[in-house]
Design a protein around this motif. Structure first.
Motif, PDB file in Angstrom:
ATOM      1  N   ASP A  32       0.825  -1.207   0.000  1.00  0.00           N
ATOM      2  CA  ASP A  32       0.000   0.000   0.000  1.00  0.00           C
ATOM      3  C   ASP A  32       0.862   1.261   0.000  1.00  0.00           C
ATOM      4  N   LEU A  33       1.912   1.272   0.824  1.00  0.00           N
ATOM      5  CA  LEU A  33       2.797   2.441   0.875  1.00  0.00           C
ATOM      6  C   LEU A  33       3.421   2.712  -0.482  1.00  0.00           C
ATOM      7  N   GLN A  34       3.810   1.653  -1.184  1.00  0.00           N
ATOM      8  CA  GLN A  34       4.389   1.823  -2.514  1.00  0.00           C
ATOM      9  C   GLN A  34       3.346   2.344  -3.500  1.00  0.00           C
ATOM     10  N   LYS A  35       2.123   1.826  -3.410  1.00  0.00           N
ATOM     11  CA  LYS A  35       1.045   2.303  -4.286  1.00  0.00           C
ATOM     12  C   LYS A  35       0.756   3.784  -4.027  1.00  0.00           C
ATOM     13  N   ILE A  36       0.762   4.188  -2.779  1.00  0.00           N
ATOM     14  CA  ILE A  36       0.524   5.588  -2.429  1.00  0.00           C
ATOM     15  C   ILE A  36       1.645   6.465  -2.977  1.00  0.00           C
ATOM     16  N   GLU A  37       2.876   6.009  -2.805  1.00  0.00           N
ATOM     17  CA  GLU A  37       4.028   6.750  -3.329  1.00  0.00           C
ATOM     18  C   GLU A  37       3.930   6.888  -4.847  1.00  0.00           C
ATOM     19  N   ASP A  38       3.586   5.804  -5.524  1.00  0.00           N
ATOM     20  CA  ASP A  38       3.424   5.837  -6.983  1.00  0.00           C
ATOM     21  C   ASP A  38       2.305   6.792  -7.382  1.00  0.00           C
ATOM     22  N   TYR A  39       1.198   6.735  -6.655  1.00  0.00           N
ATOM     23  CA  TYR A  39       0.059   7.613  -6.951  1.00  0.00           C
ATOM     24  C   TYR A  39       0.483   9.082  -6.855  1.00  0.00           C
ATOM     25  N   LEU A  40       1.160   9.431  -5.771  1.00  0.00           N
ATOM     26  CA  LEU A  40       1.546  10.824  -5.562  1.00  0.00           C
ATOM     27  C   LEU A  40       2.569  11.298  -6.588  1.00  0.00           C
ATOM     28  N   SER A  41       3.446  10.405  -7.048  1.00  0.00           N
ATOM     29  CA  SER A  41       4.411  10.824  -8.063  1.00  0.00           C
ATOM     30  C   SER A  41       3.725  11.035  -9.417  1.00  0.00           C
ATOM     31  N   GLU A  42       2.656  10.288  -9.677  1.00  0.00           N
ATOM     32  CA  GLU A  42       1.913  10.426 -10.938  1.00  0.00           C
ATOM     33  C   GLU A  42       0.801  11.471 -10.848  1.00  0.00           C
ATOM     34  N   ASN A  43       0.343  11.788  -9.638  1.00  0.00           N
ATOM     35  CA  ASN A  43      -0.777  12.720  -9.411  1.00  0.00           C
ATOM     36  C   ASN A  43      -0.403  13.702  -8.314  1.00  0.00           C
ATOM     37  N   PRO A  44       0.504  14.619  -8.588  1.00  0.00           N
ATOM     38  CA  PRO A  44       0.896  15.565  -7.539  1.00  0.00           C
ATOM     39  C   PRO A  44      -0.316  16.359  -7.038  1.00  0.00           C
ATOM     40  N   ILE A  45      -0.381  16.559  -5.733  1.00  0.00           N
ATOM     41  CA  ILE A  45      -1.480  17.294  -5.108  1.00  0.00           C
ATOM     42  C   ILE A  45      -0.895  18.580  -4.528  1.00  0.00           C
ATOM     43  N   ALA A  46      -1.388  19.701  -5.034  1.00  0.00           N
ATOM     44  CA  ALA A  46      -0.928  20.986  -4.520  1.00  0.00           C
ATOM     45  C   ALA A  46      -1.347  21.116  -3.062  1.00  0.00           C
ATOM     46  N   SER A  47      -0.423  21.562  -2.233  1.00  0.00           N
ATOM     47  CA  SER A  47      -0.743  21.696  -0.811  1.00  0.00           C
ATOM     48  C   SER A  47       0.053  22.841  -0.197  1.00  0.00           C
ATOM     49  N   VAL A  48      -0.509  23.381   0.875  1.00  0.00           N
ATOM     50  CA  VAL A  48       0.164  24.444   1.623  1.00  0.00           C
ATOM     51  C   VAL A  48       0.809  23.901   2.896  1.00  0.00           C
TER      52      VAL A  48
END
Length: 184
Positions: A32-48
């Motif tokens: 799951d951690l790897q899937k989350i990491e992959d998701y975030l690298s492919e779908n960056p989420i703008a955040s403050v």
């Protein structure tokens, strides 16, 4: 040849019985951690503001920080709008009618309104409650959680078992516990 196949099958069953549930959970958690990491690298989420909790693997990415100073405590009533998604970005649930209609999951038999629940009672999935605990009234954030903190090994509606989840949260209001007046 048939005996060899039965022998191999027997060995596989024997070895799979030697793997504990805890080891299986660790394998699922790591995956799951790897899937989350992959998701975030492919779908960056703008955040403050961001938080990554190493113990749980839960990530919170704030889109808006209210600085209201009002955080939830046990038995507060939480009022929150949410959009729940899988890592393929498909929406499985929302409290917002316009989102439900846009994502073709609208149910005319349902009332779309902010979710209200008592904080700290275990009425919602752990990852959702963890994120609310870290937020303040008025914050908007995206939380991404390993499946262990979602529905785990259970299928839930359109959510496959062992699915990491994403929730977009808008913490609208925290209603404090009303204390009873002491009668003299």
């Amino acid at each position: 040849m048939k005996r060899l196949g039965i022998g191999i099958l027997s060995l596989l069953i024997l070895f799979s019985g030697c793997v504990s549930d805890e080891e299986n959970n660790q394998i699922i958690f790591d995956r799951d951690l790897q899937k989350i990491e992959d998701y975030l690298s492919e779908n960056p989420i703008a955040s403050v503001k961001e938080l990554e909790d190493p113990a749980t693997g839960i990530r919170i990415l704030w889109q808006e920080v209210s600085e209201s100073g009002k955080s939830p405590v046990a038995l507060d009533t939480i009022v929150v709008d949410y959009v729940g998604k899988l890592l393929n970005n498909s929406v499985f649930d929302t409290s917002i009618e316009s989102v439900a209609r846009a994502k073709n999951i609208f149910n005319p038999n349902r009332t779309y309104e902010p979710l209200q629940f008592l904080f700290g009672t275990g009425d919602i999935i752990p990852g959702f409650e963890f994120a609310i605990f870290k937020m303040e009234e008025g914050d908007k954030a995206t939380v991404i959680m390993p499946s262990l903190y979602g529905y785990g090994s259970f299928e839930q509606g359109g959510i496959p078992k062992n699915s990491p989840l994403i929730f977009e949260l808008d913490l609208i209001q925290i209603k404090g516990v009303v204390e009873d007046e002491v009668l003299d």
